[in-house]
Design an enzyme around this catalytic site. Structure first.
Site, short mmCIF file in Angstrom:
data_model
loop_
_atom_site.label_atom_id
_atom_site.label_comp_id
_atom_site.label_asym_id
_atom_site.label_seq_id
_atom_site.Cartn_x
_atom_site.Cartn_y
_atom_site.Cartn_z
N HIS A 46 35.15 -74.12 37.72
CA HIS A 46 34.53 -73.59 36.50
C HIS A 46 35.02 -74.35 35.28
O HIS A 46 36.20 -74.38 34.96
CB HIS A 46 34.83 -72.10 36.33
CG HIS A 46 34.18 -71.53 35.09
ND1 HIS A 46 32.88 -71.05 35.11
CD2 HIS A 46 34.62 -71.39 33.82
CE1 HIS A 46 32.56 -70.65 33.90
NE2 HIS A 46 33.59 -70.85 33.08
N ASN A 87 23.17 -79.89 28.47
CA ASN A 87 23.10 -79.13 27.24
C ASN A 87 24.50 -78.58 26.95
O ASN A 87 25.13 -78.02 27.84
CB ASN A 87 22.11 -77.97 27.36
CG ASN A 87 20.67 -78.45 27.49
OD1 ASN A 87 20.30 -79.44 26.87
ND2 ASN A 87 19.88 -77.77 28.30
N GLY A 93 20.76 -75.48 23.58
CA GLY A 93 20.00 -74.81 24.63
C GLY A 93 20.79 -74.40 25.85
O GLY A 93 20.20 -73.97 26.85
N THR A 95 22.46 -72.09 28.24
CA THR A 95 22.39 -70.65 28.49
C THR A 95 23.35 -70.20 29.58
O THR A 95 23.69 -69.02 29.64
CB THR A 95 20.96 -70.23 28.89
OG1 THR A 95 20.58 -70.95 30.07
CG2 THR A 95 19.97 -70.52 27.76
N HIS A 98 28.65 -72.75 32.46
CA HIS A 98 29.33 -73.46 33.55
C HIS A 98 28.62 -74.81 33.57
O HIS A 98 27.40 -74.86 33.80
CB HIS A 98 29.17 -72.68 34.86
CG HIS A 98 29.81 -73.32 36.06
ND1 HIS A 98 30.65 -72.63 36.93
CD2 HIS A 98 29.72 -74.58 36.57
CE1 HIS A 98 31.05 -73.43 37.90
NE2 HIS A 98 30.50 -74.62 37.71
N HIS A 100 26.61 -78.00 33.89
CA HIS A 100 25.60 -78.40 34.86
C HIS A 100 24.81 -79.57 34.31
O HIS A 100 24.51 -79.62 33.12
CB HIS A 100 24.67 -77.24 35.23
CG HIS A 100 24.12 -76.51 34.04
ND1 HIS A 100 24.87 -75.59 33.33
CD2 HIS A 100 22.92 -76.57 33.43
CE1 HIS A 100 24.14 -75.12 32.33
NE2 HIS A 100 22.96 -75.70 32.36
N HIS A 102 21.28 -81.32 34.46
CA HIS A 102 19.89 -81.23 34.87
C HIS A 102 19.42 -82.61 35.32
O HIS A 102 19.67 -83.61 34.62
CB HIS A 102 18.99 -80.82 33.69
CG HIS A 102 19.24 -79.46 33.12
ND1 HIS A 102 18.43 -78.38 33.40
CD2 HIS A 102 20.19 -79.00 32.28
CE1 HIS A 102 18.86 -77.32 32.73
NE2 HIS A 102 19.93 -77.67 32.04
P1 AMP Z 1 20.87 -74.50 30.39
O1 AMP Z 1 19.81 -73.85 29.54
O2 AMP Z 1 21.08 -75.96 30.12
O3 AMP Z 1 22.17 -73.71 30.34
O4 AMP Z 1 20.33 -74.44 31.87
C1 AMP Z 1 20.48 -73.33 32.70
C2 AMP Z 1 19.48 -73.49 33.80
O5 AMP Z 1 19.82 -72.60 34.85
C3 AMP Z 1 18.04 -73.14 33.37
O6 AMP Z 1 17.20 -74.28 33.55
C4 AMP Z 1 17.67 -71.98 34.30
O7 AMP Z 1 16.33 -72.02 34.71
C5 AMP Z 1 18.64 -72.17 35.45
N1 AMP Z 1 18.95 -70.98 36.21
C6 AMP Z 1 19.26 -69.75 35.74
N2 AMP Z 1 19.52 -68.92 36.75
C7 AMP Z 1 19.38 -69.64 37.89
C8 AMP Z 1 19.50 -69.32 39.27
N3 AMP Z 1 19.83 -68.10 39.71
N4 AMP Z 1 19.27 -70.30 40.18
C9 AMP Z 1 18.92 -71.54 39.76
N5 AMP Z 1 18.79 -71.89 38.48
C10 AMP Z 1 19.01 -70.96 37.55
ZN ZN Z 2 31.49 -70.77 36.58
#
Ligand code: AMP
Ligand code: ZN
Length: 114
Positions: A46, A87, A93, A95, A98, A100, A102
């Site tokens: 994390h 992001n 953006g 949300t 943790h 990640h 894209h």
């Molecule tokens: P960000 O807005 O950059 O934080 O991206 C978060 C991403 O996580 C968004 O594109 C969401 O569609 C994706 N997301 C949220 N919940 C899940 C989930 N349970 N499984 C896969 N993707 C998810």
């Molecule tokens: Zn986490």
């Protein structure tokens, strides 16, 4: 961190469509895809935002980027083009807090992003 959505996916508590997994990384399809390929590459450890990375994480960050490129190649997007996006914080953006990466591809992607 049990309250973190992606930690719960990594722990197997919440299902996800896994694309790749090794000791350090998990990659899975985004639940709300914005392109024919929309994969999230996450470290198993994390880390909330890019602001939490240190020099000790350089190999991890590089592995995330190489993982995205390998998935894009497997999905046939390497030559046509794909995009990688981190992001960082709400104004950009983010949300899920943790880290990640894209990886998007399979269609023409406009620039600049919104
Ligand atoms: P960000 O807005 O950059 O934080 O991206 C978060 C991403 O996580 C968004 O594109 C969401 O569609 C994706 N997301 C949220 N919940 C899940 C989930 N349970 N499984 C896969 N993707 C998810
Ligand atoms: Zn986490």
């Amino acid at each position: 961190m049990t309250s973190c959505l992606f930690c719960r996916i990594i722990a197997g508590e919440i299902p996800a469509a896994k694309v790749f997994e090794d000791a350090d990384l998990l990659a899975f399809n985004d639940i709300n895809p914005q392109a024919p390929m929309h994969v999230l590459i996450v470290p198993k450890r994390h880390l909330a935002t890019l602001n939490d990375l240190t020099a000790a994480d350089d190999a991890l960050a590089g592995a995330m980027v190489r993982c995205a490129a390998a998935i894009a190649r497997d999905r046939g997007c390497a030559d046509s083009g794909f995009r990688t996006v981190f992001n960082c914080n709400a104004g950009a953006g983010q949300t899920v807090f943790h880290i990640h990466l894209h990886a998007l591809g399979g269609r023409v992607l406009g620039w600049p992003p919104g």
